[in-house]
Design a protein around this motif. Structure first.
Motif, PDB file in Angstrom:
ATOM      1  N   CYS A 129       0.766  -1.779   0.183  1.00 56.37           N
ATOM      2  CA  CYS A 129       0.124  -0.126   0.066  1.00 56.37           C
ATOM      3  C   CYS A 129       0.801   1.246   0.057  1.00 56.37           C
ATOM      4  O   CYS A 129       1.934   1.077   0.644  1.00 56.37           O
ATOM      5  CB  CYS A 129      -0.868   0.231   1.341  1.00 56.37           C
ATOM      6  SG  CYS A 129       0.078   0.499   2.596  1.00 56.37           S
TER       7      CYS A 129
ATOM      8  N   SER B 207       5.642  -0.404   3.108  1.00 58.79           N
ATOM      9  CA  SER B 207       4.526  -1.747   3.680  1.00 58.79           C
ATOM     10  C   SER B 207       4.570  -2.897   3.658  1.00 58.79           C
ATOM     11  O   SER B 207       4.292  -3.671   4.952  1.00 58.79           O
ATOM     12  CB  SER B 207       3.141  -1.072   2.901  1.00 58.79           C
ATOM     13  OG  SER B 207       2.591  -1.808   2.192  1.00 58.79           O
TER      14      SER B 207
ATOM     15  N   HIS C  30       0.623  -7.523   1.180  1.00 55.67           N
ATOM     16  CA  HIS C  30      -0.324  -7.511   1.668  1.00 55.67           C
ATOM     17  C   HIS C  30      -1.124  -9.080   1.484  1.00 55.67           C
ATOM     18  O   HIS C  30      -1.175  -8.650   0.399  1.00 55.67           O
ATOM     19  CB  HIS C  30      -1.850  -6.452   1.618  1.00 55.67           C
ATOM     20  CG  HIS C  30      -1.174  -5.059   1.946  1.00 55.67           C
ATOM     21  ND1 HIS C  30       0.125  -4.335   1.961  1.00 55.67           N
ATOM     22  CD2 HIS C  30      -1.470  -4.964   3.805  1.00 55.67           C
ATOM     23  CE1 HIS C  30       0.114  -3.079   3.372  1.00 55.67           C
ATOM     24  NE2 HIS C  30      -0.812  -3.335   3.487  1.00 55.67           N
TER      25      HIS C  30
ATOM     26  N   CYS D 198      -0.813  -2.778   9.115  1.00 57.24           N
ATOM     27  CA  CYS D 198      -0.218  -2.513   8.531  1.00 57.24           C
ATOM     28  C   CYS D 198      -0.366  -0.666   9.111  1.00 57.24           C
ATOM     29  O   CYS D 198      -1.112  -0.039   9.255  1.00 57.24           O
ATOM     30  CB  CYS D 198      -0.882  -1.919   6.929  1.00 57.24           C
ATOM     31  SG  CYS D 198      -0.242  -1.576   6.031  1.00 57.24           S
TER      32      CYS D 198
ATOM     33  N   CYS E 269      -1.893   1.235   5.989  1.00 59.60           N
ATOM     34  CA  CYS E 269      -2.929   1.445   6.130  1.00 59.60           C
ATOM     35  C   CYS E 269      -4.332   0.770   6.732  1.00 59.60           C
ATOM     36  O   CYS E 269      -5.836   0.520   6.949  1.00 59.60           O
ATOM     37  CB  CYS E 269      -3.419   0.265   4.172  1.00 59.60           C
ATOM     38  SG  CYS E 269      -3.416  -1.418   4.689  1.00 59.60           S
TER      39      CYS E 269
HETATM   40 ZN   LIG Z   1      -1.225  -0.936   3.863  1.00 60.87          ZN
END
Ligand SMILES: [Zn+2]
Length: 518
Positions: free
Chosen positions: A291, A300, A303, A360, A363
């Motif tokens: 992200c 990050s 994901h 995270c 986000c």
């Molecule tokens: Zn994230």
């Protein structure tokens, strides 16, 4: 526990919920799909005395042996071992299945026959990539393509894309996951996407024309090609103020490369560009993304989608599953794949920050993430025997040194034999395209120092080239993927390369880094 509710909320599950969801789905998947219809796994489970119920928690995965690409490659007498891993229900088996009989009674035979065909009949095929072994076909059914559709949509959300963004898909056109996953991303997200096919199909010029016409918010492709493209765009005075995201896949993307791409974007007039990495591979039929981080913050991490697959990190030597945060090899198990299916698949990819279940920081999604740099095991394995002044060489490390070096644009590492004589010593030649303002002798000295201080080796020669020559050396517009590391040592059965490495047996083989997304 309601797994469909958990699946729906895949982005915000707690670690115990993820464990429950994945274990329940794995049992269901084994029971309904893998054990009845996979020739390999039916035999293996029978031999080991395992059933779907042997897997109460994720820790029980340890009872299942790993599989790697070598297990799928042809061997004498078994040319088609990959076929053993295809989910292929025999019509007799389906006609006996209680589930199928019930569905036919409820919805009619014709509809159930259509649904079964969508679920199980292969309709597309991608090849595995990576140079350590021959490409292998991996089959997908419509069920897999539906999962790619939804996963690619998730990737767009994670990357912070918007449906009104226009996207240039510059991945090389090939039967590889990266190109098609991106194609589906545009469709699933409803974002206008042009798939240029990368440098080989339209050339740098053709891609530049598309940038001029489309004014894309997103450009996605292999980092080396995107670098060439943006560099040429700057030279030609192209403006691309709309640009918001550069999404990278197909090979590793170092911090240095990301920094250079941000600088080039700024020269194109784009003020607020996030450079985001993706990671995926054919065998997973999935790709995961980062992200957008706030300005100057680290990436990050990738994901993951906990309902579509299980990622484990293992110690590559012992095979022991490692706790969160530990570096190790990435192992993948699908939870909803059809077509070609491998469980506990050893990718040969190493992640230096491991797996994390922490939310995270950017986000706040709680889906697990893979954090840190990913590198290919084969970068070390294949060239372990290529002794340069008696030192073993980790090419992953050399790539980082070069990508992070100031004043260096693109580069290529070339391995040769001195005087092209197979009996001679190996030579390492570094080709560099540098910032035109920088002094050659100074850049040369700095590079030699960097190499020496971090690796105890220095290139035998450093050669400087202009943009055009560098494009020629890397094969931009000619090769499917740009060549960053090439082995030009003559083939000989007496040479270490010829004797021990896959690269050597194929002569002047490209060993450019690739991470099998493309
Ligand atoms: Zn994230």
């Amino acid at each position: 526990m309601n797994t469909s509710r958990l699946r729906k909320h895949w982005q915000k599950l707690s670690p115990p919920e993820i464990d429950t969801l994945q274990a329940a789905q794995f049992r269901h998947y084994l029971r309904q799909v893998v054990l009845p219809f996979s020739p390999h796994y039916r035999r293996l489970f029978g031999r080991l005395g395992l059933t779907a119920d042997s897997f109460r928690t994720l820790a029980d995965l340890d009872r299942l042996p790993f599989i790697s690409k070598a297990d799928l490659l042809p061997v004498p007498g078994e040319p088609d071992r990959f076929k053993d891993f295809i989910i292929s229900p025999k019509p007799e088996a389906l006609s006996r299945s209680f589930n199928v009989i019930l569905r036919a009674a409820l919805h009619g035979q014709a509809r159930v026959a259509r649904e079964l065909a969508d679920e199980f009949r292969p309709v597309s095929l991608f090849f595995t990539t990576g140079r350590a072994a021959e490409p292998l076909p991996f089959l997908n059914t419509n069920h897999d393509l539906a999962n790619i559709h939804s996963a690619s949509r998730r990737l767009m959300e994670i990357c912070g894309a918007r449906p009104d963004y226009r996207m240039l898909n510059a991945f090389p056109f090939a039967p590889h996951l990266a190109f098609w996953f991106t194609y589906y991303a545009g469709i699933s997200y409803g974002a206008l996407t042009v798939s240029s096919g990368g440098g080989k199909v339209m050339g740098t010029e053709g891609n530049l024309r598309l940038i001029r016409k489309l004014k894309p918010e997103v450009i996605i492709g292999v980092p080396t090609f995107i670098y060439h493209l943006l560099h040429q765009a700057v030279q030609d005075g192209v403006r691309c103020e709309n640009l918001k995201r550069l999404v990278l896949g197909g090979e590793k993307s170092s911090d240095g490369m990301r920094r250079k791409l941000v600088e080039l974007s700024q020269e194109l007039g784009a003020r607020d560009v996030s450079v985001l990495g993706t990671y995926g591979f054919t065998e997973a039929k999935l790709a995961w993304g980062e992200c957008p981080p706030p300005l100057d913050q680290p990436a990050s991490g990738y994901h993951l989608y906990p309902d579509l697959g299980i990622i484990e990190i293992i110690d590559p030597q012992t095979g022991r599953v490692l706790p969160p945060g530990q570096p190790g090899e990435i192992v993948f198990t699908p939870l909803d794949a059809r077509g070609s299916v491998v469980l506990r698949y050893r990718t040969g990819d190493y992640i230096d920050g491991g797996l994390t279940y922490e939310p995270c920081p950017y986000c706040k999604r709680t889906a697990p993430r893979l954090v840190g740099n990913i590198s290919r095991a084969s970068e070390i394995r294949e060239l372990n025997l290529a002794k340069l002044k008696g030192t073993l060489v980790d090419f992953n490390q050399l790539e980082h040194i070069l990508d992070d070096a100031p004043h260096v644009g693109t580069w290529q590492l070339e391995l040769r034999k001195a005087h092209d004589d197979p009996m001679e010593l190996d030579e390492l030649i570094l080709h560099v395209q540098k910032d035109p303002a920088a002094d050659e002798r100074q850049v040369s000295r700095e590079l030699a120092d960097r190499f020496h201080s971090r690796t105890e080796i220095t290139p035998n020669r450093i050669l400087f080239h202009d943009d055009a020559e560098m494009r020629r050396l890397q094969g931009v517009g000619v090769q499917l993927k740009e060549q960053k590391i090439v082995d030009h040592r003559p083939r000989s059965d007496d040479s270490p390369a010829g004797r021990h490495t896959a690269a050597g047996t194929r002569g002047a083989t490209v060993i450019a880094h690739e991470m099998h997304t493309s």
